[in-house]
Design an enzyme around this catalytic site. Structure first.
Site, PDB file in Angstrom:
ATOM      1  N   GLY A  38      39.663  43.964  67.559  1.00 48.26           N
ATOM      2  CA  GLY A  38      40.306  45.089  66.879  1.00 48.26           C
ATOM      3  C   GLY A  38      40.716  46.213  67.808  1.00 48.26           C
ATOM      4  O   GLY A  38      40.567  46.123  69.024  1.00 48.26           O
ATOM      5  N   TYR A  69      35.857  53.484  51.858  1.00 48.91           N
ATOM      6  CA  TYR A  69      35.566  53.493  53.298  1.00 48.91           C
ATOM      7  C   TYR A  69      34.672  54.689  53.650  1.00 48.91           C
ATOM      8  O   TYR A  69      33.656  54.545  54.340  1.00 48.91           O
ATOM      9  CB  TYR A  69      36.895  53.560  54.053  1.00 48.91           C
ATOM     10  CG  TYR A  69      36.783  53.717  55.543  1.00 48.91           C
ATOM     11  CD1 TYR A  69      36.290  52.692  56.342  1.00 48.91           C
ATOM     12  CD2 TYR A  69      37.210  54.890  56.169  1.00 48.91           C
ATOM     13  CE1 TYR A  69      36.214  52.836  57.711  1.00 48.91           C
ATOM     14  CE2 TYR A  69      37.148  55.038  57.535  1.00 48.91           C
ATOM     15  CZ  TYR A  69      36.645  54.014  58.314  1.00 48.91           C
ATOM     16  OH  TYR A  69      36.572  54.164  59.672  1.00 48.91           O
ATOM     17  N   LYS A 105      30.809  54.846  55.117  1.00 48.69           N
ATOM     18  CA  LYS A 105      30.448  55.532  56.361  1.00 48.69           C
ATOM     19  C   LYS A 105      29.369  56.578  56.106  1.00 48.69           C
ATOM     20  O   LYS A 105      28.443  56.744  56.897  1.00 48.69           O
ATOM     21  CB  LYS A 105      31.693  56.165  57.000  1.00 48.69           C
ATOM     22  CG  LYS A 105      32.686  55.142  57.557  1.00 48.69           C
ATOM     23  CD  LYS A 105      32.055  54.287  58.652  1.00 48.69           C
ATOM     24  CE  LYS A 105      33.010  53.263  59.227  1.00 48.69           C
ATOM     25  NZ  LYS A 105      32.360  52.344  60.181  1.00 48.69           N
TER      26      LYS A 105
HETATM   27  N1  SER Z   1      41.340  55.976  61.290  1.00 53.97           N
HETATM   28  C1  SER Z   1      40.555  55.687  60.131  1.00 53.97           C
HETATM   29  C2  SER Z   1      41.394  55.477  58.945  1.00 53.97           C
HETATM   30  O1  SER Z   1      42.478  56.038  58.897  1.00 53.97           O
HETATM   31  C3  SER Z   1      39.599  56.820  59.851  1.00 53.97           C
HETATM   32  O2  SER Z   1      38.395  56.543  60.432  1.00 53.97           O
HETATM   33  O3  SER Z   1      40.999  54.816  58.047  1.00 53.97           O
END
Ligand code: SER
Length: 317
Positions: free
Chosen positions: A12, A143, A147
């Site tokens: 990635g 997301y 986190k």
């Molecule tokens: N760059 C990531 C996103 O845009 C944020 O951690 O999901």
């Protein structure tokens, strides 16, 4: 046999650069790259590579024992935009992989863990500017929830089981080698590709959306610095605020126009606008700066120059 490092999610955007940097520092055989498939030929060819489903504890453990791995960087995750499309998948992948790696450390199979958190832990009720380390955190994306919860678990494993797990709340990361996938800050990478390929870009965020961002070289540097710090110097065992610069789509477009004057940008905000609006526009990372001497190098124009130069030298002629 010397102890080794395993990168999970090594194909990635950030995993590939950490693999490359760690292989340069320690030698290619000291750093085992792994991913769910072989999607980055350069990483696969540049040292040991294993296909691992990081949702499977035994698969990771097998690889750890095969190579005598002592440190794991867990870089596999579903990001903010993809997470909104597949909420249960994001929850399952992001949490199961974290528990697997934390439990390997708790069970003394490995010694040290790096796990990235994100500005996505913050939400609309968080102070937007110069967001403090300790503040209101009510993330609205799946997301961000993974986190935030992940941070709590990292601190819990550290306090209760003595696990050495270190973490950074990355801002949007800009890089040229490997494209990001499924994030809200991805526009700040796409825009450079399109500037070179098409001379124009339609941005999925509105022109005045300011977000915290960072060049990949700074992000790698920060990660290695944190991992090399003495644990006695660290005051945060959830995840450190980390910052470099903040800019809007209009500002990055202006920076590109200094090199490609005819570059055109249009704005067509989509569902990602809501995500961006829920995040801070700048971050107070003073604890990182005092605890382990963090400082960034790249400002916006320096990033633009590097990106355009690396993506296509002809852009500068
Ligand atoms: N760059 C990531 C996103 O845009 C944020 O951690 O999901």
């Amino acid at each position: 046999m010397t102890s080794k490092t395993l990168i999970i999610g090594a194909c990635g955007q950030i995993g590939s650069e950490l693999t490359r940097a760690l292989r340069e520092i320690h030698g290619k055989d000291q750093v085992i790259a792994s991913d769910i498939k072989e999607s980055n030929p350069e990483i696969v060819a540049s040292g040991p590579f294993e296909i691992i489903d990081a949702k499977d504890y035994e698969e990771i453990k097998h690889c750890v024992e095969k190579y005598n791995v002592k440190t794991i960087y867990l870089m596999a995750a579903l990001l903010s935009a993809t997470g909104e499309k597949y909420p249960e998948k994001a929850w399952d992948l992001n949490m199961t992989t974290l528990f697997n790696v934390l439990n390997l450390a708790k069970n003394k199979v490995i010694e040290t863990v790096f796990w990235p958190s994100s500005i996505a832990v913050f939400g609309p009720s968080t102070p937007k500017s110069n967001t403090p380390q300790h503040t209101i955190m009510e993330p609205t994306t799946v997301y961000g929830i993974t986190k935030q919860v992940g941070e709590r678990w990292c601190e819990y494993y550290h306090k209760n089981y003595g696990v050495d797990v270190r973490s950074l709340r990355y801002p949007g990361i800009i890089s040229w080698r490997t494209k990001p996938g499924g994030g809200t800050t991805d526009y700040a990478v796409e825009i450079y590709h399109k500037a070179i390929e098409a001379g124009s870009y339609t941005c999925f965020l509105s022109e005045n959306t300011s977000l915290p961002m960072m060049y990949m070289d700074d992000a790698v540097q920060a990660t290695l610095q944190l991992m090399n710090a003495n644990s006695a110097d660290l005051s945060i065992w959830s995840s450190y605020n980390l910052a470099a610069i903040s800019f809007t789509p209009a500002e990055i477009a202006d920076s590109i126009k200094k090199i490609i004057p005819d570059f055109k940008v249009e704005y067509a905000p989509d569902f990602r606008q809501n995500i961006a609006d829920s995040w801070p526009n700048s971050i107070d990372d003073s604890l990182a700066r005092t605890d382990w001497n963090w400082s960034h190098t790249f400002n916006l124009d320096a990033i633009t120059q590097e990106m355009l130069q690396k993506l296509d030298k002809k852009a500068l002629i």
